[in-house]
Design a protein around this motif. Sequence first.
Motif, mmCIF file in Angstrom:
data_model
loop_
_atom_site.group_PDB
_atom_site.id
_atom_site.type_symbol
_atom_site.label_atom_id
_atom_site.label_comp_id
_atom_site.label_asym_id
_atom_site.label_seq_id
_atom_site.Cartn_x
_atom_site.Cartn_y
_atom_site.Cartn_z
ATOM 1 N N ASP A 397 0.807 -1.222 0.000
ATOM 2 C CA ASP A 397 0.000 0.000 0.000
ATOM 3 C C ASP A 397 0.835 1.264 0.000
ATOM 4 O O ASP A 397 0.344 2.311 -0.355
ATOM 5 C CB ASP A 397 -0.892 0.035 1.244
ATOM 6 C CG ASP A 397 -1.903 -1.092 1.202
ATOM 7 O OD1 ASP A 397 -2.650 -1.230 2.178
ATOM 8 O OD2 ASP A 397 -1.930 -1.800 0.195
ATOM 9 N N GLN A 398 2.086 1.124 0.419
ATOM 10 C CA GLN A 398 2.903 2.340 0.510
ATOM 11 C C GLN A 398 3.312 2.783 -0.873
ATOM 12 O O GLN A 398 4.342 2.339 -1.394
ATOM 13 C CB GLN A 398 4.168 2.034 1.325
ATOM 14 C CG GLN A 398 3.991 2.166 2.805
ATOM 15 C CD GLN A 398 5.315 1.868 3.491
ATOM 16 O OE1 GLN A 398 6.058 0.996 3.062
ATOM 17 N NE2 GLN A 398 5.613 2.599 4.530
ATOM 18 N N LEU A 399 2.521 3.673 -1.461
ATOM 19 C CA LEU A 399 2.818 4.067 -2.835
ATOM 20 C C LEU A 399 3.812 5.206 -2.907
ATOM 21 O O LEU A 399 4.538 5.326 -3.878
ATOM 22 C CB LEU A 399 1.522 4.485 -3.538
ATOM 23 C CG LEU A 399 0.584 3.332 -3.892
ATOM 24 C CD1 LEU A 399 -0.677 3.901 -4.516
ATOM 25 C CD2 LEU A 399 1.259 2.395 -4.874
ATOM 26 N N ASP A 400 3.830 6.078 -1.887
ATOM 27 C CA ASP A 400 4.671 7.276 -2.064
ATOM 28 C C ASP A 400 6.135 7.026 -1.728
ATOM 29 O O ASP A 400 7.011 7.617 -2.329
ATOM 30 C CB ASP A 400 4.111 8.449 -1.234
ATOM 31 C CG ASP A 400 3.744 7.975 0.169
ATOM 32 O OD1 ASP A 400 3.411 8.823 0.994
ATOM 33 O OD2 ASP A 400 3.777 6.757 0.400
ATOM 34 N N SER A 401 6.406 6.173 -0.794
ATOM 35 C CA SER A 401 7.829 5.921 -0.506
ATOM 36 C C SER A 401 8.074 4.427 -0.395
ATOM 37 O O SER A 401 8.201 3.896 0.704
ATOM 38 C CB SER A 401 8.252 6.624 0.776
ATOM 39 O OG SER A 401 7.407 6.221 1.820
ATOM 40 N N PRO A 402 8.133 3.739 -1.527
ATOM 41 C CA PRO A 402 8.388 2.299 -1.448
ATOM 42 C C PRO A 402 9.837 2.026 -1.058
ATOM 43 O O PRO A 402 10.728 2.814 -1.349
ATOM 44 C CB PRO A 402 8.102 1.827 -2.879
ATOM 45 C CG PRO A 402 8.310 3.010 -3.710
ATOM 46 C CD PRO A 402 8.002 4.206 -2.900
ATOM 47 N N LYS A 403 10.027 0.883 -0.397
ATOM 48 C CA LYS A 403 11.388 0.500 0.005
ATOM 49 C C LYS A 403 11.779 -0.787 -0.705
ATOM 50 O O LYS A 403 10.948 -1.685 -0.874
ATOM 51 C CB LYS A 403 11.424 0.252 1.510
ATOM 52 C CG LYS A 403 11.334 1.508 2.315
ATOM 53 C CD LYS A 403 11.756 1.242 3.741
ATOM 54 C CE LYS A 403 11.797 2.545 4.483
ATOM 55 N NZ LYS A 403 12.430 2.435 5.751
ATOM 56 N N TYR A 404 13.060 -0.857 -1.057
ATOM 57 C CA TYR A 404 13.537 -2.029 -1.775
ATOM 58 C C TYR A 404 14.778 -2.588 -1.097
ATOM 59 O O TYR A 404 15.403 -1.951 -0.264
ATOM 60 C CB TYR A 404 13.890 -1.666 -3.215
ATOM 61 C CG TYR A 404 12.734 -1.149 -4.006
ATOM 62 C CD1 TYR A 404 12.536 0.216 -4.177
ATOM 63 C CD2 TYR A 404 11.825 -2.034 -4.574
ATOM 64 C CE1 TYR A 404 11.472 0.677 -4.898
ATOM 65 C CE2 TYR A 404 10.761 -1.562 -5.300
ATOM 66 C CZ TYR A 404 10.586 -0.198 -5.461
ATOM 67 O OH TYR A 404 9.521 0.263 -6.179
#
Lengths: 457, 480
Positions: A397-404
């Motif tokens: 759901d985290q669209l603005d700050s995705p983490k990879y």
Amino acid sequence: MSHQKSFQYADLLSVLERVVDIMSAPDQYSYPSVFIYGHRATGKSHVVLSIMKDLELPHASVDCVECVSSGLLFHQVLSAFFGPDAAALLPRCPSLSDFVRLYKQMSSNSPATQTRYIILDRAERMRDMDFSLLPALLRLQELVNDNVTVILLSEIVWEKFRPNTGCFEPLLFHFPDYSKGKSLVQILSWDHHPSYTPELYASYINILLGVFFSVCRDLRELRHLAVLNFSKFCEPLEKGEAKESDIHKLWKNIEPHLQRAMQTVYLREVSSVQWEQQQMDEKEATTLRVLSAHAHIELPYYSKFLLIAAYLASFNPARTDRRFFLKSHGKIRKTNFLKKHEKTSNHLLGPKPFPLDRLMAIFYSVVDSRVAPTASIFSQISSLVTLQLLSQVGHDDQLDSPKYKCSVSLDFILAISRCVCVCVRLLDLLALSLVIQSQVVRQERSLFTAVSNLHLL
Amino acid sequence: MANCLRLKINLCIVRFRGPQSATCCQRSCGHRKYAGQWREITGPAPVKMSKRRSAALTGAQGISLAQKLLRERLCHQKLPDQPVGLDSQYKHLLELLRRTAVHGESNSVLIVGPRGSGKTMLLGCVLRELMSLKEAQKNVLLVELNGLLQTDDKIALKEITRQLHLENVVGDKVFGSFAENLAFLLEALKKGDKSSSRPVLFVLDEFDLFAHHKNQTLLYNLLDVSQSAQTPVAVLGLTCRLDVLELLEKRVKSRFSHRQIHLFSSLSFAQYLDVVRAQLSLPPDFPDPKFSDEWNHSVTKLCEDKTVEEILRRNFNGSKDFRSLHSLLFLAVSRVSVSHSTLREADLIEAWRLISVDSKANVLHGLSILELCLIIAMKHLNDTYDGEPFNFQMVHNEFKKFIQRKSHSIHKFEKPVVMKAFEHLLQLELVRPVDSGVCKVQREYQLMRLMLEHGQVMEALQKYPQCPTDVKQWALSAFG
């Protein structure tokens, strides 16, 4: 196979004698449960089933891998002892209570004149079935009041099977592994090709064991490797380049081939068919097309840089970014650079998650030309995630700050960066990140000289 | 290989049954005839025995009969005439059950004791004596439930219905609750005159497993019936857990009479030796008195032997229960055959060696050198970091350090080959992941623990065949 040679099977023979002792009075009671353990391919199933067949004892042999539900196990046992009609009397989803009741009923109709044996192969799977199945089967003799013995065969030791509150302890027997000199060479020599002498094959086996024995002792693997590589071994003999007694020449021919086999066929990176084909048309030393992605993945130009940037972002701590990736960073302050203990160096602990912004920042500093942040760049990140070269951490759901997180190894990154026509600076960045992370930095002076050298480039 | 195996098996059989049996054992010739011989010697019908009682048995027949008796005693747990060392518990239990069976008093009792201490044996002896009383024989109904088999209350209720032979009475009736069903069953047991009903004994084996059922319905209802003065019911639970009362719900615990019979073995070592002698001796009504006298004499001499006493003392120090003793004695007794007609101390020594071996050490014996090096690397990590979990990268790092600095015989292996060896160790469960469910981490970085102790690794290394000296030195060095 008709050989009347005697074995040097001394350890196995003593265990065999014990096991046969227990089974040697079929009309009398035997111990309710027996547990036989040993490494793979040491002959557990083969020996037990041979004894059953030779002494003609009534037995039901069940492989626990096939029994996804306990009902299948009950069905097989009842049909082996009392015929398929008895097994058909089991209800739809039989419980252990139904099985015991039916068994009691059947055995009162046809009592056991000889000890009945239930052989459960790969018994470690039983721990994942119903919790009461294993303890109940261990004391089956008492529960059904019949002359039945349960034999469990497994690779794993008994201590891992014992339930929490205890159970009926079975008799434990260990099937010993093969010793290199006596048993293993003898067994492997049985597969010898009829057109060559046994001595030649024995020397071939010795060479093979010299390469593989320190890595693997599983008889099945060694037989597989022996069969695959024998034709290559005999090539010089067929071509007429060497005689059977020229062991040294044959060894020189086969040894690099076996080393390559260790990296490919042994690891199942190529299939046996591919390996054999490769041997047949090997005129020039072509590299094998291995199964794993590492050798032949083809990425677009910017994706490679993205991946390299992701690796640097995962493995370098965030506070070092200014130092490495800014063109000018002013004074070099003396700080306690590596506060953490050596063990927690990032290479050993694994990749850390990073936000998208950091990835893009490093990407822009790493790539050599000016790149505009278009959708095509961002979509390449998504395709890297699909290829499982990057993995997404955190919620969808985290669209603005995705983490990879980067999920490839250093070898892969180095291979990619060699393919890319990149300037020396990039390789130095990678080398420097290695230096920081894998060494214990006892003197910060050496670190600062390294950094200042980079700055001079 | 199959032929030689058959040869070896035949040799083993010859030892047991005598030389003429080996040829008979081939499938081609008369196996049927041989099978007939077995049945003749130790026939199930007791009639044949009595005919031979006066005549002396031949050696093979005597041994066979002795084996049969001993195996029944050691493997099948035949009830002894009188339980050893449990007199007060026996009297207590017998009195309790007599009151239920004869006088119609409801009772509940728990028999608590560790595994192998004789709970089922005690109950069996008491029930045997109870059923020999005339009044009890006619009236008492016995229902035996086992927590391992009846894992659900529905299954338990069906089993109760079946054991009370009331299937046709219940028929297709549908009951609202468990209590109604049980009340109906107990009502149906009333005899002709409605004044008295037959006493029922409920035996619940593995009592603690019944406490894990949903709402403990069965236990509640059974104990409820035993508290209300309707049908005389005795509820007997057998369990190995000392804290079984903690498992019961409050309403169930209050209905329980809190009567517990504890079975803790209080045997001294001298009494233990007597028990061993009694277990191995043949009874006085053995058909061949000469044979049984010789056998008993050899057993007595064996028990006085120093090494045998040492072995029995070690077993006694390990556990006092009879089950472990039976497995030790069985391994020794199974060696007895025609050619080997008395029990010798070598048999007991061999049996003790088989029982007391460390199974993980056996597994370590069969590992390859690479896998052994990985285990030593993990041991060093454990020593340096006090048992904190590690991952494959750390182990590989340690291994690489060893290869670079100290090793001469082990050459460098590629990382995937080392990974395959590590996965083999995972499969043998010598190494276990810390959190077994979560797989979000890459394989190389998943945290693991070593399931071996420092001492086990060092001991296995001593016994490892042809271990290279540099590997041994590495294991012994303190700093990895």
